[in-house]
Design a protein around this motif. Structure first.
Motif, PDB file in Angstrom:
ATOM      1  N   GLU A   1      34.641   1.695  43.646  1.00 11.47           N
ATOM      2  CA  GLU A   1      35.422   2.123  42.479  1.00 11.47           C
ATOM      3  C   GLU A   1      34.519   2.732  41.410  1.00 11.47           C
ATOM      4  O   GLU A   1      34.857   3.765  40.818  1.00 11.47           O
ATOM      5  CB  GLU A   1      36.186   0.927  41.884  1.00 11.47           C
ATOM      6  N   LEU A   2      33.386   2.109  41.151  1.00 14.56           N
ATOM      7  CA  LEU A   2      32.484   2.595  40.104  1.00 14.56           C
ATOM      8  C   LEU A   2      31.757   3.876  40.529  1.00 14.56           C
ATOM      9  O   LEU A   2      31.551   4.773  39.710  1.00 14.56           O
ATOM     10  CB  LEU A   2      31.474   1.505  39.730  1.00 14.56           C
ATOM     11  N   ILE A   3      31.396   3.954  41.781  1.00 13.82           N
ATOM     12  CA  ILE A   3      30.663   5.125  42.269  1.00 13.82           C
ATOM     13  C   ILE A   3      31.547   6.368  42.288  1.00 13.82           C
ATOM     14  O   ILE A   3      31.063   7.477  42.035  1.00 13.82           O
ATOM     15  CB  ILE A   3      30.036   4.833  43.648  1.00 13.82           C
ATOM     16  N   VAL A   4      32.843   6.201  42.539  1.00 15.02           N
ATOM     17  CA  VAL A   4      33.756   7.349  42.522  1.00 15.02           C
ATOM     18  C   VAL A   4      33.704   8.050  41.174  1.00 15.02           C
ATOM     19  O   VAL A   4      33.702   9.280  41.095  1.00 15.02           O
ATOM     20  CB  VAL A   4      35.208   6.903  42.852  1.00 15.02           C
ATOM     21  N   ASN A   5      33.659   7.278  40.114  1.00 11.59           N
ATOM     22  CA  ASN A   5      33.636   7.855  38.767  1.00 11.59           C
ATOM     23  C   ASN A   5      32.242   8.272  38.317  1.00 11.59           C
ATOM     24  O   ASN A   5      32.106   9.040  37.356  1.00 11.59           O
ATOM     25  CB  ASN A   5      34.223   6.860  37.760  1.00 11.59           C
ATOM     26  N   ASN A   6      31.210   7.741  38.964  1.00 11.79           N
ATOM     27  CA  ASN A   6      29.823   8.031  38.571  1.00 11.79           C
ATOM     28  C   ASN A   6      28.945   8.202  39.815  1.00 11.79           C
ATOM     29  O   ASN A   6      28.007   7.424  40.032  1.00 11.79           O
ATOM     30  CB  ASN A   6      29.275   6.890  37.708  1.00 11.79           C
ATOM     31  N   PRO A   7      29.205   9.203  40.628  1.00 13.64           N
ATOM     32  CA  PRO A   7      28.462   9.333  41.887  1.00 13.64           C
ATOM     33  C   PRO A   7      26.960   9.541  41.675  1.00 13.64           C
ATOM     34  O   PRO A   7      26.161   9.151  42.536  1.00 13.64           O
ATOM     35  CB  PRO A   7      29.093  10.549  42.566  1.00 13.64           C
ATOM     36  N   ASN A   8      26.578  10.075  40.572  1.00 12.85           N
ATOM     37  CA  ASN A   8      25.151  10.295  40.300  1.00 12.85           C
ATOM     38  C   ASN A   8      24.404   8.990  40.010  1.00 12.85           C
ATOM     39  O   ASN A   8      23.177   8.970  39.979  1.00 12.85           O
ATOM     40  CB  ASN A   8      24.967  11.281  39.144  1.00 12.85           C
ATOM     41  N   LEU A   9      25.134   7.895  39.793  1.00 19.05           N
ATOM     42  CA  LEU A   9      24.520   6.600  39.492  1.00 19.05           C
ATOM     43  C   LEU A   9      24.661   5.605  40.646  1.00 19.05           C
ATOM     44  O   LEU A   9      24.583   4.388  40.447  1.00 19.05           O
ATOM     45  CB  LEU A   9      25.148   6.010  38.225  1.00 19.05           C
ATOM     46  N   GLN A  10      24.871   6.112  41.848  1.00 23.29           N
ATOM     47  CA  GLN A  10      25.149   5.262  43.001  1.00 23.29           C
ATOM     48  C   GLN A  10      24.097   4.160  43.186  1.00 23.29           C
ATOM     49  O   GLN A  10      24.448   2.993  43.361  1.00 23.29           O
ATOM     50  CB  GLN A  10      25.241   6.101  44.271  1.00 23.29           C
ATOM     51  N   GLY A  11      22.837   4.499  43.145  1.00 19.98           N
ATOM     52  CA  GLY A  11      21.780   3.497  43.336  1.00 19.98           C
ATOM     53  C   GLY A  11      21.799   2.420  42.276  1.00 19.98           C
ATOM     54  O   GLY A  11      21.711   1.226  42.587  1.00 19.98           O
ATOM     55  N   GLU A  12      21.916   2.838  41.021  1.00 16.48           N
ATOM     56  CA  GLU A  12      21.933   1.870  39.922  1.00 16.48           C
ATOM     57  C   GLU A  12      23.173   0.981  39.984  1.00 16.48           C
ATOM     58  O   GLU A  12      23.096  -0.225  39.747  1.00 16.48           O
ATOM     59  CB  GLU A  12      21.878   2.586  38.562  1.00 16.48           C
ATOM     60  N   ILE A  13      24.309   1.601  40.301  1.00 15.60           N
ATOM     61  CA  ILE A  13      25.560   0.828  40.401  1.00 15.60           C
ATOM     62  C   ILE A  13      25.453  -0.199  41.513  1.00 15.60           C
ATOM     63  O   ILE A  13      25.806  -1.369  41.339  1.00 15.60           O
ATOM     64  CB  ILE A  13      26.766   1.767  40.623  1.00 15.60           C
ATOM     65  N   SER A  14      24.958   0.232  42.657  1.00 16.60           N
ATOM     66  CA  SER A  14      24.838  -0.678  43.796  1.00 16.60           C
ATOM     67  C   SER A  14      23.945  -1.870  43.462  1.00 16.60           C
ATOM     68  O   SER A  14      24.308  -3.023  43.726  1.00 16.60           O
ATOM     69  CB  SER A  14      24.289   0.084  45.000  1.00 16.60           C
ATOM     70  N   THR A  15      22.816  -1.615  42.854  1.00 18.73           N
ATOM     71  CA  THR A  15      21.894  -2.686  42.472  1.00 18.73           C
ATOM     72  C   THR A  15      22.521  -3.612  41.438  1.00 18.73           C
ATOM     73  O   THR A  15      22.443  -4.845  41.554  1.00 18.73           O
ATOM     74  CB  THR A  15      20.574  -2.085  41.922  1.00 18.73           C
ATOM     75  N   MET A  16      23.173  -3.030  40.427  1.00 19.96           N
ATOM     76  CA  MET A  16      23.780  -3.825  39.364  1.00 19.96           C
ATOM     77  C   MET A  16      24.880  -4.737  39.913  1.00 19.96           C
ATOM     78  O   MET A  16      24.932  -5.931  39.612  1.00 19.96           O
ATOM     79  CB  MET A  16      24.352  -2.897  38.283  1.00 19.96           C
ATOM     80  N   VAL A  17      25.759  -4.178  40.751  1.00 19.71           N
ATOM     81  CA  VAL A  17      26.852  -4.983  41.301  1.00 19.71           C
ATOM     82  C   VAL A  17      26.289  -6.072  42.212  1.00 19.71           C
ATOM     83  O   VAL A  17      26.759  -7.220  42.173  1.00 19.71           O
ATOM     84  CB  VAL A  17      27.893  -4.099  42.034  1.00 19.71           C
ATOM     85  N   ASP A  18      25.294  -5.753  43.017  1.00 19.91           N
ATOM     86  CA  ASP A  18      24.665  -6.776  43.866  1.00 19.91           C
ATOM     87  C   ASP A  18      24.086  -7.907  43.020  1.00 19.91           C
ATOM     88  O   ASP A  18      24.252  -9.082  43.348  1.00 19.91           O
ATOM     89  CB  ASP A  18      23.564  -6.159  44.729  1.00 19.91           C
ATOM     90  N   ASP A  19      23.426  -7.562  41.929  1.00 20.94           N
ATOM     91  CA  ASP A  19      22.856  -8.586  41.040  1.00 20.94           C
ATOM     92  C   ASP A  19      23.951  -9.465  40.442  1.00 20.94           C
ATOM     93  O   ASP A  19      23.810 -10.693  40.376  1.00 20.94           O
ATOM     94  CB  ASP A  19      22.038  -7.940  39.913  1.00 20.94           C
ATOM     95  N   LYS A  20      25.037  -8.834  39.999  1.00 21.35           N
ATOM     96  CA  LYS A  20      26.152  -9.599  39.420  1.00 21.35           C
ATOM     97  C   LYS A  20      26.792 -10.498  40.482  1.00 21.35           C
ATOM     98  O   LYS A  20      27.175 -11.639  40.193  1.00 21.35           O
ATOM     99  CB  LYS A  20      27.206  -8.660  38.820  1.00 21.35           C
ATOM    100  N   ALA A  21      26.896 -10.003  41.711  1.00 24.25           N
ATOM    101  CA  ALA A  21      27.482 -10.800  42.798  1.00 24.25           C
ATOM    102  C   ALA A  21      26.603 -12.007  43.109  1.00 24.25           C
ATOM    103  O   ALA A  21      27.112 -13.118  43.326  1.00 24.25           O
ATOM    104  CB  ALA A  21      27.671  -9.939  44.041  1.00 24.25           C
ATOM    105  N   ILE A  22      25.293 -11.799  43.097  1.00 18.80           N
ATOM    106  CA  ILE A  22      24.363 -12.905  43.351  1.00 18.80           C
ATOM    107  C   ILE A  22      24.503 -13.975  42.274  1.00 18.80           C
ATOM    108  O   ILE A  22      24.475 -15.176  42.566  1.00 18.80           O
ATOM    109  CB  ILE A  22      22.915 -12.388  43.466  1.00 18.80           C
ATOM    110  N   GLU A  23      24.715 -13.554  41.038  1.00 19.69           N
ATOM    111  CA  GLU A  23      24.928 -14.521  39.950  1.00 19.69           C
ATOM    112  C   GLU A  23      26.184 -15.356  40.190  1.00 19.69           C
ATOM    113  O   GLU A  23      26.237 -16.525  39.812  1.00 19.69           O
ATOM    114  CB  GLU A  23      25.060 -13.788  38.612  1.00 19.69           C
ATOM    115  N   LEU A  24      27.185 -14.757  40.804  1.00 22.22           N
ATOM    116  CA  LEU A  24      28.447 -15.460  41.050  1.00 22.22           C
ATOM    117  C   LEU A  24      28.430 -16.295  42.329  1.00 22.22           C
ATOM    118  O   LEU A  24      29.318 -17.124  42.538  1.00 22.22           O
ATOM    119  CB  LEU A  24      29.602 -14.455  41.112  1.00 22.22           C
ATOM    120  N   ALA A  25      27.463 -16.082  43.197  1.00 17.73           N
ATOM    121  CA  ALA A  25      27.420 -16.775  44.486  1.00 17.73           C
ATOM    122  C   ALA A  25      27.414 -18.294  44.331  1.00 17.73           C
ATOM    123  O   ALA A  25      27.967 -19.010  45.172  1.00 17.73           O
ATOM    124  CB  ALA A  25      26.209 -16.307  45.290  1.00 17.73           C
TER     125      ALA A  25
END
Length: 188
Positions: free
Chosen positions: A64-88
């Protein structure tokens, strides 16, 4: 104010969850009973089906986030992974809630017996082969049901011919069984 069916269902579900949560919290469960429940749900792998919830949520949110900001794909992926790890760590909350559900439904002794069985070779095999057995059972039931339907239809058709013949006016059945009629009788 007009509510959609979806909004109404969501509101009702949220209310039900609050009532159930309050009910579960109000019921005291001993630590031994909860330990037995945790052992049983571990043995039957009751919560494994929920293992991919966080991963799937992270994947969906990334998309969802990458669709609106495809140029930030790497940063978005890392950020969401970090947030998911916090919720694990919250996975333990689910384990606790499921243990409470089982503790409400089964006695401590029953939970210990369930855990003991599913830790045996037979219990482990039941867990691994149960879905295959269920699939094959459903297939066999479908074949059986189709045969029953076919045989009942044939038998009922014969029974219907007998009923029609028994209720036909005298002489009408000389050439064979009259066909059953439905609705208004044809007039000539």
């Amino acid at each position: 104010m007009i509510f959609s069916a979806r909004t109404l269902r969501g509101t009702l579900l949220a209310s039900l969850m609050l009532v159930c949560s309050a009910s579960v919290q109000a019921q005291e469960i001993s630590s031994g009973h909860l330990a037995a429940a945790r052992s049983a749900i571990g043995a039957i792998q009751a919560t494994e089906q929920f293992d991919n919830i966080l991963l799937n949520a992270a994947t969906q949110i990334k998309a969802e986030l990458i669709v609106n900001n495809p140029n930030l794909q790497g940063e978005i992926s890392t950020m969401v992974d970090d947030k998911a790890i916090e919720l694990a760590a919250r996975r333990g909350d689910l384990e606790n809630e499921v243990a409470r559900v089982y503790a409400k439904l089964f006695t401590e002794q029953e939970l210990n017996e369930i855990a003991a069985f599913y830790q045996t070779d037979a219990g482990k095999k039941l867990l691994s082969q149960g879905p295959v057995a269920t699939r094959e059972m459903m297939s066999a039931a479908d074949v059986w049901a189709n045969g029953i339907m076919r045989d009942l239809r044939t038998s009922a058709g014969e029974g219907m011919r007998q009923i029609v013949a028994a209720n036909a006016p005298a002489g009408a059945a000389e050439g064979g069984v009259a066909a059953p009629t439905t609705g208004a009788a044809a007039s000539n």
